[in-house]
Design a protein around this motif. Structure first.
Motif, PDB file in Angstrom:
ATOM      1  N   MET A   1     -12.915  -0.028   1.981  1.00  0.00           N
ATOM      2  CA  MET A   1     -11.536   0.044   2.815  1.00  0.00           C
ATOM      3  C   MET A   1     -10.299   0.125   1.885  1.00  0.00           C
ATOM      4  O   MET A   1     -10.361  -0.345   0.787  1.00  0.00           O
ATOM      5  CB  MET A   1     -11.441  -1.061   3.624  1.00  0.00           C
ATOM      6  CG  MET A   1     -10.664  -0.801   5.082  1.00  0.00           C
ATOM      7  SD  MET A   1     -10.130  -2.528   5.814  1.00  0.00           S
ATOM      8  CE  MET A   1      -8.439  -2.993   5.088  1.00  0.00           C
ATOM      9  N   ASN A   2      -9.327   1.141   2.192  1.00  0.00           N
ATOM     10  CA  ASN A   2      -8.375   1.164   1.379  1.00  0.00           C
ATOM     11  C   ASN A   2      -7.566  -0.191   1.365  1.00  0.00           C
ATOM     12  O   ASN A   2      -7.245  -0.772   2.300  1.00  0.00           O
ATOM     13  CB  ASN A   2      -7.551   2.320   1.965  1.00  0.00           C
ATOM     14  CG  ASN A   2      -8.002   3.446   1.681  1.00  0.00           C
ATOM     15  OD1 ASN A   2      -8.290   3.613   0.391  1.00  0.00           O
ATOM     16  ND2 ASN A   2      -7.831   4.627   2.621  1.00  0.00           N
ATOM     17  N   LYS A   3      -6.971  -0.633   0.308  1.00  0.00           N
ATOM     18  CA  LYS A   3      -6.157  -1.684   0.190  1.00  0.00           C
ATOM     19  C   LYS A   3      -4.813  -1.512   0.517  1.00  0.00           C
ATOM     20  O   LYS A   3      -4.272  -0.115   0.827  1.00  0.00           O
ATOM     21  CB  LYS A   3      -6.090  -1.908  -1.584  1.00  0.00           C
ATOM     22  CG  LYS A   3      -7.362  -2.597  -1.960  1.00  0.00           C
ATOM     23  CD  LYS A   3      -7.473  -2.773  -3.519  1.00  0.00           C
ATOM     24  CE  LYS A   3      -8.646  -3.216  -3.937  1.00  0.00           C
ATOM     25  NZ  LYS A   3      -8.770  -3.297  -5.310  1.00  0.00           N
ATOM     26  N   SER A   4      -4.079  -2.540   0.892  1.00  0.00           N
ATOM     27  CA  SER A   4      -2.563  -2.278   1.272  1.00  0.00           C
ATOM     28  C   SER A   4      -1.986  -1.960   0.031  1.00  0.00           C
ATOM     29  O   SER A   4      -2.245  -2.088  -1.064  1.00  0.00           O
ATOM     30  CB  SER A   4      -1.974  -3.603   1.757  1.00  0.00           C
ATOM     31  OG  SER A   4      -2.659  -4.268   2.872  1.00  0.00           O
ATOM     32  N   VAL A   5      -0.764  -1.134   0.196  1.00  0.00           N
ATOM     33  CA  VAL A   5      -0.050  -0.719  -1.021  1.00  0.00           C
ATOM     34  C   VAL A   5       1.532  -1.308  -0.854  1.00  0.00           C
ATOM     35  O   VAL A   5       2.001  -1.603   0.260  1.00  0.00           O
ATOM     36  CB  VAL A   5       0.110   0.773  -0.936  1.00  0.00           C
ATOM     37  CG1 VAL A   5      -1.407   1.489  -1.070  1.00  0.00           C
ATOM     38  CG2 VAL A   5       0.951   1.275   0.430  1.00  0.00           C
ATOM     39  N   ILE A   6       2.124  -1.335  -2.143  1.00  0.00           N
ATOM     40  CA  ILE A   6       3.454  -1.457  -2.204  1.00  0.00           C
ATOM     41  C   ILE A   6       4.129  -0.203  -2.730  1.00  0.00           C
ATOM     42  O   ILE A   6       3.372   0.420  -3.683  1.00  0.00           O
ATOM     43  CB  ILE A   6       3.922  -2.671  -3.085  1.00  0.00           C
ATOM     44  CG1 ILE A   6       3.207  -4.070  -2.614  1.00  0.00           C
ATOM     45  CG2 ILE A   6       5.091  -2.974  -3.496  1.00  0.00           C
ATOM     46  CD1 ILE A   6       3.310  -5.421  -3.442  1.00  0.00           C
TER      47      ILE A   6
ATOM     48  N   GLN B   1      -2.057   8.358   7.495  1.00  0.00           N
ATOM     49  CA  GLN B   1      -3.460   7.842   7.269  1.00  0.00           C
ATOM     50  C   GLN B   1      -3.752   6.252   7.660  1.00  0.00           C
ATOM     51  O   GLN B   1      -4.845   5.929   7.072  1.00  0.00           O
ATOM     52  CB  GLN B   1      -3.729   7.961   5.626  1.00  0.00           C
ATOM     53  CG  GLN B   1      -3.502   9.452   5.173  1.00  0.00           C
ATOM     54  CD  GLN B   1      -3.451   9.850   3.705  1.00  0.00           C
ATOM     55  OE1 GLN B   1      -3.168   8.776   2.976  1.00  0.00           O
ATOM     56  NE2 GLN B   1      -3.796  10.835   3.382  1.00  0.00           N
ATOM     57  N   ASN B   2      -2.943   5.854   8.339  1.00  0.00           N
ATOM     58  CA  ASN B   2      -3.072   4.350   8.789  1.00  0.00           C
ATOM     59  C   ASN B   2      -3.177   3.325   7.584  1.00  0.00           C
ATOM     60  O   ASN B   2      -3.793   2.425   7.763  1.00  0.00           O
ATOM     61  CB  ASN B   2      -4.278   4.277   9.690  1.00  0.00           C
ATOM     62  CG  ASN B   2      -4.084   4.877  10.937  1.00  0.00           C
ATOM     63  OD1 ASN B   2      -3.050   4.860  11.482  1.00  0.00           O
ATOM     64  ND2 ASN B   2      -4.934   5.782  11.236  1.00  0.00           N
ATOM     65  N   ARG B   3      -2.466   3.833   6.547  1.00  0.00           N
ATOM     66  CA  ARG B   3      -2.630   2.816   5.167  1.00  0.00           C
ATOM     67  C   ARG B   3      -1.727   1.632   5.559  1.00  0.00           C
ATOM     68  O   ARG B   3      -0.548   1.872   6.269  1.00  0.00           O
ATOM     69  CB  ARG B   3      -2.150   3.312   3.920  1.00  0.00           C
ATOM     70  CG  ARG B   3      -3.037   4.570   3.452  1.00  0.00           C
ATOM     71  CD  ARG B   3      -4.365   3.935   3.013  1.00  0.00           C
ATOM     72  NE  ARG B   3      -4.220   3.009   1.766  1.00  0.00           N
ATOM     73  CZ  ARG B   3      -4.239   3.580   0.407  1.00  0.00           C
ATOM     74  NH1 ARG B   3      -4.464   4.717   0.059  1.00  0.00           N
ATOM     75  NH2 ARG B   3      -4.108   2.643  -0.364  1.00  0.00           N
ATOM     76  N   SER B   4      -2.108   0.497   5.381  1.00  0.00           N
ATOM     77  CA  SER B   4      -1.132  -0.566   5.433  1.00  0.00           C
ATOM     78  C   SER B   4      -0.029  -0.920   4.355  1.00  0.00           C
ATOM     79  O   SER B   4      -0.552  -0.711   3.264  1.00  0.00           O
ATOM     80  CB  SER B   4      -1.924  -1.698   5.499  1.00  0.00           C
ATOM     81  OG  SER B   4      -1.072  -3.019   5.348  1.00  0.00           O
ATOM     82  N   ILE B   5       1.177  -0.720   4.471  1.00  0.00           N
ATOM     83  CA  ILE B   5       2.374  -0.822   3.688  1.00  0.00           C
ATOM     84  C   ILE B   5       3.003  -2.121   3.594  1.00  0.00           C
ATOM     85  O   ILE B   5       3.455  -2.542   4.517  1.00  0.00           O
ATOM     86  CB  ILE B   5       3.397   0.432   3.773  1.00  0.00           C
ATOM     87  CG1 ILE B   5       2.754   1.540   3.857  1.00  0.00           C
ATOM     88  CG2 ILE B   5       4.386   0.139   2.696  1.00  0.00           C
ATOM     89  CD1 ILE B   5       3.596   2.923   4.157  1.00  0.00           C
TER      90      ILE B   5
END
Lengths: 208, 208, 208
Positions: free
Chosen positions: C1-6, C24-28
């Motif tokens: 799973m992709n990690k959350s990003v800053i 891309q439904n990435r969590s920011i």
């Protein structure tokens, strides 16, 4: 469900729009033109633009099929005339255009294949954004413009109303281009140009 | 079902074609070249072009992998030589190319990624339409041409046979470009050029 | 799973990246900036870059949101500073980019909408490949570069580190462009340029 459309015009630009509409399974009632002409898709001729009045404006939408190669008020005149009568103009957007959900498109905007439109772009009514163009973040483009094929607008470019940006032009970031401006094909726009100016070249210079 | 192909050539253009063919799960028997070379995809070397004669022309198709950067008859010679022997050349079209169902493509046409080809465009045999190019409505492009990457042909542009339109060129609407014409990279073509001319620049001027 | 990003930065380039990440439904988690600013997506302000140290480098990834319009070491400084502390930079690639499976991308590479990247292209760490660009076979692009919107690099072009290729530029095949080079917008690059050069025009000439 999408309403059936009447196409105003029968030239090359109308053909590109028809292609897109047919790929989207839109129903095309027919086209209008000053006189009867052959249509390459087999779409029926309805008559001159006046025939549109015989269709209920709540039951159909219009698609403006006239192209332009310079500053022109022709598209605006037709758009405004039928808007005043209550008709709606359908936007026509090719499935391959990559349009940010954070952009904002006006009525009757036409976006052709291969376009990229980024976040916070605003495109006002009745403007054509042609093939393989790139409209980067925060650009604001006015009404009745034509951004011709292969054009790149960098971030935060402003374009007024009725302006024509010629084929293959490049505009750098933060430039402001006024209304009724003609930027010639293949131009490199490095600075702002006010209303009613004509400019072309690499870099683009005003023609007085 | 698609037939297995033999790739003629092993350079950069052949690599791009191989990439597309592999993405389409086409079976590649091997490549031909003047001498044995390494192939970066691990495709086997078959021998010189003469080895093709040992394959039944009804069982395979050819893909012409030689690129060009100017007017050249090399691709035409190979194409015609094997056509006379009954071989077919496979068209190779990248999945991302946006090609109107109302366009018309000849045999062995190669269309690379990011291309837009609009309605009523005709592209004749053995022509390369390279990456990120935009071929607008009603363009007619001859045989054995190369429309290089990033090129924009506006509507209703005519291009003869064997013509090379250089990388990043822009051609405005209704222009007629003859056969065996070289348009240099980065050119802006505002007028027609006859057969055998060479032109470049912004705007493009003939080199005598 | 992709990690959350800053997200590091909050300007126009950061907005484009945010748009892609959200699609891309990435969590920011939030963004950093020298001072508190409004974010147009409603993403929370976390503080200055120093706040990143309070996040475990194994649990998040960084996205470098600062854009550039010329040769700049700012992106490299931030990239290297946080790499030394063990943080990873997430690559951000628009879904519409057409990237060959035979290309090779470094860490933190950002590829915007409408790009084509062909076989055997190498793009090193922290480089931006902007909208509607075309990177043809065998190009090798260094670290911390920015290939601006609408740029075409023909086959086998080499670009060093920290180099900026301006909007709408065209580079012909086999050209070598050094490190810390600035190619002005709209340039046509027909020859190689060494490290630290500045060049622009059609054709591009060095500015001394």
């Amino acid at each position: 469900m999408n309403k059936s459309v009447i196409l105003v015009g029968n030239g090359g630009h109308a053909a590109v729009l028809t292609d897109i509409l047919l790929q989207q399974n839109r129903s095309i009632i027919g086209f209008t033109a000053p006189e009867n002409q052959e249509n390459r898709f087999g779409i029926p001729y309805l008559g001159t633009d006046e025939v549109i009045d015989s269709y209920n404006h709540t039951e159909i939408e219009l698609v403006l099929g006239l192209g332009t190669t310079h500053v022109s008020h022709m598209r605006a005149k037709i758009f405004n005339k039928f808007k005043e009568k209550g008709y709606m103009f359908s936007s026509v957007i090719h499935r391959s255009a990559v349009i940010s959900p954070y952009s904002n498109l006006g009525e009757g905007v036409q976006i052709m294949a291969g376009n990229v439109t980024e976040a916070f772009v605003e495109i006002a009514d009745n403007t054509i954004i042609n093939t393989s163009s790139s409209i980067n973040h925060d650009c604001r483009i006015g009404k009745h413009c034509h951004i011709a094929p292969g054009t790149t607008l960098s971030g935060n470019v402003t374009v007024g109303d009725f302006t024509h940006i010629g084929t293959g032009s490049t505009v750098i970031q933060n430039v402001q281009i006024g209304s009724q401006v003609l930027i010639g094909a293949g131009s490199l726009v490095l600075r702002s140009f006010g209303n009613n100016s004509k400019a072309f070249g690499v870099p683009a210079k005003e023609v007085l």
